[in-house]
Motif scaffolding. Structure first.
Motif, short mmCIF file in Angstrom:
data_model
loop_
_atom_site.label_atom_id
_atom_site.label_comp_id
_atom_site.label_asym_id
_atom_site.label_seq_id
_atom_site.Cartn_x
_atom_site.Cartn_y
_atom_site.Cartn_z
N GLY A 731 43.50 27.25 56.85
CA GLY A 731 43.08 26.43 57.97
C GLY A 731 42.56 25.06 57.59
O GLY A 731 41.77 24.47 58.32
N CYS A 732 43.00 24.51 56.44
CA CYS A 732 42.57 23.17 56.05
C CYS A 732 43.19 22.13 56.98
O CYS A 732 44.24 22.37 57.61
CB CYS A 732 42.93 22.89 54.60
N THR A 733 42.59 20.97 57.06
CA THR A 733 43.13 19.88 57.89
C THR A 733 43.57 18.69 57.06
O THR A 733 44.26 17.80 57.55
CB THR A 733 42.08 19.42 58.91
N CYS A 738 40.50 20.56 50.01
CA CYS A 738 40.94 21.54 49.02
C CYS A 738 40.43 21.20 47.62
O CYS A 738 40.07 20.06 47.31
CB CYS A 738 42.47 21.61 49.00
N GLU A 739 40.43 22.22 46.74
CA GLU A 739 40.02 22.04 45.36
C GLU A 739 41.05 21.20 44.60
O GLU A 739 42.22 21.14 44.99
CB GLU A 739 39.87 23.39 44.65
N PRO A 740 40.64 20.55 43.49
CA PRO A 740 41.63 19.85 42.65
C PRO A 740 42.71 20.83 42.20
O PRO A 740 42.45 22.00 41.94
CB PRO A 740 40.78 19.37 41.46
N GLY A 741 43.96 20.35 42.15
CA GLY A 741 45.07 21.20 41.77
C GLY A 741 45.70 21.94 42.93
O GLY A 741 46.59 22.75 42.74
N THR A 742 45.23 21.66 44.16
CA THR A 742 45.82 22.26 45.36
C THR A 742 46.05 21.18 46.41
O THR A 742 45.41 20.12 46.39
CB THR A 742 44.93 23.37 45.96
N PHE A 743 46.97 21.47 47.35
CA PHE A 743 47.26 20.56 48.46
C PHE A 743 47.17 21.33 49.77
O PHE A 743 47.46 22.53 49.83
CB PHE A 743 48.68 19.97 48.33
N CYS A 744 46.76 20.63 50.85
CA CYS A 744 46.77 21.23 52.18
C CYS A 744 48.21 21.15 52.68
O CYS A 744 48.68 20.10 53.10
CB CYS A 744 45.81 20.50 53.11
N ALA A 745 48.92 22.28 52.59
CA ALA A 745 50.36 22.28 52.83
C ALA A 745 50.71 23.26 53.94
O ALA A 745 49.97 24.18 54.25
CB ALA A 745 51.11 22.66 51.55
N GLY A 746 51.91 23.06 54.54
CA GLY A 746 52.40 23.96 55.58
C GLY A 746 52.43 23.28 56.94
O GLY A 746 52.40 22.05 57.06
N ASP A 747 52.48 24.12 57.98
CA ASP A 747 52.49 23.58 59.34
C ASP A 747 51.34 24.21 60.12
O ASP A 747 50.47 24.88 59.55
CB ASP A 747 53.83 23.84 60.02
N ALA A 748 51.33 24.02 61.42
CA ALA A 748 50.20 24.47 62.24
C ALA A 748 50.03 25.98 62.20
O ALA A 748 48.94 26.50 62.44
CB ALA A 748 50.38 23.99 63.69
N VAL A 752 47.48 26.04 54.35
CA VAL A 752 46.53 26.55 53.36
C VAL A 752 46.43 25.57 52.20
O VAL A 752 47.29 24.71 52.02
CB VAL A 752 46.95 27.93 52.82
N CYS A 753 45.38 25.73 51.40
CA CYS A 753 45.23 24.96 50.16
C CYS A 753 46.10 25.63 49.10
O CYS A 753 45.65 26.55 48.41
CB CYS A 753 43.77 24.92 49.73
N ALA A 754 47.33 25.20 48.97
CA ALA A 754 48.31 25.85 48.09
C ALA A 754 48.25 25.25 46.69
O ALA A 754 48.00 24.06 46.51
CB ALA A 754 49.72 25.69 48.67
N VAL A 755 48.53 26.10 45.69
CA VAL A 755 48.40 25.71 44.28
C VAL A 755 49.59 24.86 43.84
O VAL A 755 50.75 25.23 44.06
CB VAL A 755 48.31 26.96 43.39
N ALA A 771 57.99 25.48 45.50
CA ALA A 771 58.84 24.76 46.46
C ALA A 771 58.13 23.50 46.94
O ALA A 771 56.89 23.42 46.93
CB ALA A 771 59.17 25.66 47.65
N PHE A 772 58.93 22.49 47.35
CA PHE A 772 58.36 21.27 47.91
C PHE A 772 58.06 21.52 49.39
O PHE A 772 58.97 21.71 50.20
CB PHE A 772 59.33 20.10 47.73
N ILE A 773 56.76 21.51 49.72
CA ILE A 773 56.30 21.83 51.07
C ILE A 773 55.57 20.60 51.63
O ILE A 773 54.83 19.92 50.90
CB ILE A 773 55.35 23.05 51.04
N PRO A 774 55.75 20.29 52.94
CA PRO A 774 55.06 19.12 53.50
C PRO A 774 53.54 19.33 53.52
O PRO A 774 53.04 20.42 53.80
CB PRO A 774 55.62 19.04 54.93
N THR A 775 52.81 18.25 53.23
CA THR A 775 51.35 18.28 53.26
C THR A 775 50.85 17.57 54.51
O THR A 775 51.62 16.92 55.23
CB THR A 775 50.75 17.61 52.02
N THR A 776 49.55 17.68 54.75
CA THR A 776 48.96 17.02 55.91
C THR A 776 48.98 15.50 55.78
O THR A 776 48.77 14.80 56.77
CB THR A 776 47.51 17.50 56.10
#
Length: 787
Positions: A731-733, A738-748, A752-755, A771-776
């Motif tokens: 549920g990140c926005t 997110c922690e270093p080494g993670t991105f807020c990725a996915g859709d609505a 999540v904060c993915a590694v 995989a290449f996933i879109p971030t916020t």
């Protein structure tokens, strides 16, 4: 590794013959191998080693390719030295299309001494969470396959060092109650030795944290951070602070630092931080973050300044500690200066005018070159990077020269086994020259008071401290002040020898005088349950709460409470009492009686203390049902507060939970929260898709497998449990959440904060891939994601 775009039908693919490759241990080498692929087929590549085995080869090489070629990157290990034939293979859909052999030659690196990779300069251990100290030691050595890691000075009694492999070991130690009371900072000295170089020293400061006592006088230290400014950008890695205390500081203040954002910014867990010691600089203290960055590279540094006073020179129980609030600054990497003077603190050799930054007893320093020798002989010494350099002495000899110490007439009396017999009286003109100190044996019978006074030294020229040790090796009395005199005393509980130990704080040396006195039948003899003055040695639950209390002593009883409720404790005799939680925190105290609400069942403790003379006491405990609850935090573990009553927290959906609660993936009702402090002990404020709720802490790191949120550490939720689970904040926005080494990725529906990853990092067997996933932020980033 799948590369390129899929099209075409015939496998008309030809790899061009690659040249031979020559690589050096510890240095990364790249080779580009072209491929003729006129139809642009989707290809994958692999490397075979038909001529033999290269240990751990898969972990130190990578293949990155396209339909027109492949790049081989490789960082050799010492075990790879020699010549090996490799074969690069192009394949498609499991079929080999073409292969080309080539020769790989690996040469030894420039002569390099062992370098300790872990641990750092020290670590902090919260004994309320875990009563034992354990950490790994690991060295890097580019020209040796095996390195011996051993203690440089004897470890504390009960500590063990066990080899784990050719370049690693593990330290394990469960400090006894007397060791904890004697000191909360223990310097553990290690060294690593290969076959060709002198042993490389490494000192580790183990900081023991315990629950604060509730009845101690005095004021804690004051801490004011002077620089850097909060959230400022700086090329300097120095932190400056003004620290003071009315009775003085026993030890150097500590800088706790990390580049990983803590789970809880209001109450960070500093046992997960690295640490460095402050040193005096005029009227302030200064410490350096030992982090070397490339020019222009930036890193956010989170840090806390901590200082402990010396309000309790006879032990550590009433020494008071102050931790600053968590602060941050942006460290900006700068070009190597090559200007740091001899013996200045350093993180890389390129910053030193001498060109050699080497590990030292207080941190890494710039070694003088041989033409500037002031102390020690010119020789070959290992730098922080590993390669050997010619320099003037090692760091200890060149930058921290010790005065020549001439030992006294009693040597060698540096252990209980070799202690010098000592009759009561004065001993003059003695000397401490060794870290273990001097031991003197004093005969005593039951009820004799043995005391010793240490004097004849100047504290500022070398701090000396004093222990009294019984026949079992337990420290029964400590004096560790900051004056020119130390005193200890103890009442003998059994016949035999007591041992007076004089030693230098953190290896200090000095000359001293010692006066020993024995007074027959002069003191209180405690009951037979001693030692029982700490949680670790508490009398078992169920035994009568009764005994004899001597002045200056504590008696501790375990108390098993079957259910939450109102606990009443009454005690006969002129004593004080305290009720302690399972972790040792104070719940209530009183003179002769107390009452307290206990919100969880389990093993609690009763502390009896404060006798002015030998006192006999007896106690009684009653537990009545607790009144109705007002909030879930008043209920025990496994319960929530519903309709003013503590009930089971089990659930299958949120409709079964009280308002302001949500049903977690662990099948428990979790209360809504903002930070960890909103939750009970053992819980964290988890990030879930439904919002932030309290849930049980686990140990899982980002991306680890899980079955529910209780498996995940910190504030992480269990994502995709049907695929074996994936620990992450949900549920990140924005990626800043997110922690270093993670991105807020996915859709609505799945954000999540993915590694962050590279191909092969993720748990493919569980259905996850890189995989290449879109971030916020609108970018596409490589992260571990369900496939």
């Amino acid at each position: 590794m799948l590369l390129g775009a899929a099209c075409g039908s015939d496998a008309n693919v030809t790899l061009l013959p690659p040249p031979s490759v020559t690589a050096t241990v510890g240095t990364t080498t790249s080779l580009v191998i072209p491929v003729e692929n006129p139809e642009g087929l989707t290809l994958s590549y692999r490397l075979d080693v038909p001529g033999g085995d290269l240990p751990s080869f898969d972990s130190v090489h990578s293949l990155v390719g396209t339909p027109t070629g492949v790049t081989f990157r490789y960082t050799p290990l010492a075990s790879h030295v020699g010549e090996t034939e490799l074969q690069i293979v192009a394949e498609r859909d499991g079929s080999d299309l073409d292969a080309q052999p080539f020769v790989l030659r690996v040469e030894p690196a420039e002569s390099a001494a062992p370098v300790f990779v872990v641990p750092g300069a020290g670590g902090t251990f919260d004994l309320a969470d875990d009563p034992c100290v354990a950490f790994d030691l690991e060295v890097r050595d580019l020209d040796s396959i095996e390195v011996t890691i051993r203690e440089r000075q004897p470890l504390p009694e009960g500590a063990t060092l066990t080899s784990l492999g050719p370049k690693s070991a593990r330290l394990a130690w469960c400090p006894s109650a007397d060791q904890i009371d004697a000191s909360q900072r223990w310097l553990l000295a290690f060294e690593a030795e290969d076959e060709t170089h002198p042993p490389v020293p490494h000192d580790f400061a183990a900081i023991l944290r315990t629950s604060a006592a509730s009845d101690c006088p005095g004021e804690p230290p004051t801490v004011a951070v002077l620089s850097p400014d909060v959230d400022a950008s700086s090329e300097s890695n120095e932190v400056r602070a003004r620290i003071a205390d009315d009775l003085g500081l026993r030890e150097a203040p500590l800088l706790y630092w990390t580049t990983a954002m803590p789970d809880d910014l209001e109450r960070p867990d500093i046992t997960a931080f690295q640490q460095a010691e402050f040193r005096r600089d005029g009227d302030a203290f200064v410490a350096s973050v030992p982090l070397a960055l490339d020019e222009g590279e930036t890193r956010t540094v989170y840090y806390v300044v901590s200082a402990t006073d010396n309000d309790d020179p006879e032990g550590t129980r009433c020494d008071l500690r102050t931790d600053s609030v968590l602060r941050t600054f942006e460290l900006v990497g700068s070009a190597p200066t090559g200007t740091l003077s001899d013996c200045a603190q350093c993180t890389r050799s390129a910053d030193c005018a001498s060109g050699s930054c080497a590990p030292g007893p207080g941190g890494s320093v710039c070694l003088p070159t041989c033409d500037r020798c002031a102390t020690g002989a010119c020789g070959s010494f290992g730098t922080v990077e590993g390669p050997i350099r010619e320099a003037c002495g090692d760091a200890a000899a060149a930058c921290f020269p010790a005065d020549v110490c001439v030992d006294d007439r009693f040597e060698s009396n540096d252990s209980r086994e070799t202690a010098s017999p000592a009759d009561p009286g004065a001993l003059e003109d003695l000397a401490i020259c060794e870290p273990l100190g001097d031991f003197f044996a004093v005969g005593a019978t039951v009820g004799d008071e043995v005391s010793a006074v240490l004097s004849g030294f100047v504290h500022d020229e070398g701090d000396l401290d004093l222990h009294l040790i019984d026949g079992s090796g337990a420290i029964v009395s400590t004096s560790a002040g900051v004056t020119n005199t130390e005193r200890v005393a103890h009442c003998a509980r059994e016949g035999g020898s007591l041992f007076v130990r004089v030693f230098g704080f953190l290896g200090d040396t000095n000359r001293y005088d010692l006066a020993i006195e024995r007074r027959a039948n002069a003191c209180c003899v405690d009951d037979d349950a001693e030692p029982d003055d700490a949680l670790a040695t508490a009398r078992p639950s169920g035994v009568p709460i009764e005994g004899t209390l001597c002045p200056g002593n504590d008696d501790v009883f375990a108390l098993t409470i079957e259910r939450p409720g109102e606990v009443t404790l009454t005690m006969s005799g002129e004593v004080s009492i305290e009720l302690l939680s399972p972790a040792g925190g104070s719940l209530a105290s009183g003179e002769g009686s107390l009452s307290a609400r206990v919100n969880e069942a389990g093993r609690h403790f009763v502390r009896v203390f404060g006798a002015d003379a030998p006192t006999r006491y007896e106690g009684a405990v009653t537990v009545e049902d607790a009144p109705s609850c007002a909030a879930t935090r008043e209920c025990g573990t496994g319960e929530v507060c519903r309709d003013m009553t503590c009930v089971s927290d089990a659930c299958t959906d949120s409709s079964q939970c009280p308002s302001d609660h949500r049903c977690t993936t662990a099948g428990t009702c979790g209360e809504q929260c903002r930070v960890n402090a909103d939750c009970r002990s053992g819980e964290a404020c988890k990030w879930t898709f439904e919002g932030r709720v309290c849930g049980q802490r686990g140990a899982g790191r980002n991306g680890d497998p899980c079955t529910d949120s209780s498996d995940c550490g910190g504030q992480r939720e269990c994502i995709a449990p049907g695929l074996g689970g994936y620990c992450a904040r949900a549920g990140c926005t924005r990626s800043a959440d997110c922690e270093p080494g993670t991105f807020c990725a996915g859709d609505a529906t799945l954000r999540v904060c993915a590694v962050e990853c590279i191909p092969g990092d993720c748990r493919a067997d569980d259905g996850f891939g890189c995989a290449f996933i879109p971030t916020t932020e609108g970018t596409f980033e490589p992260v571990c994601w369900p496939q």
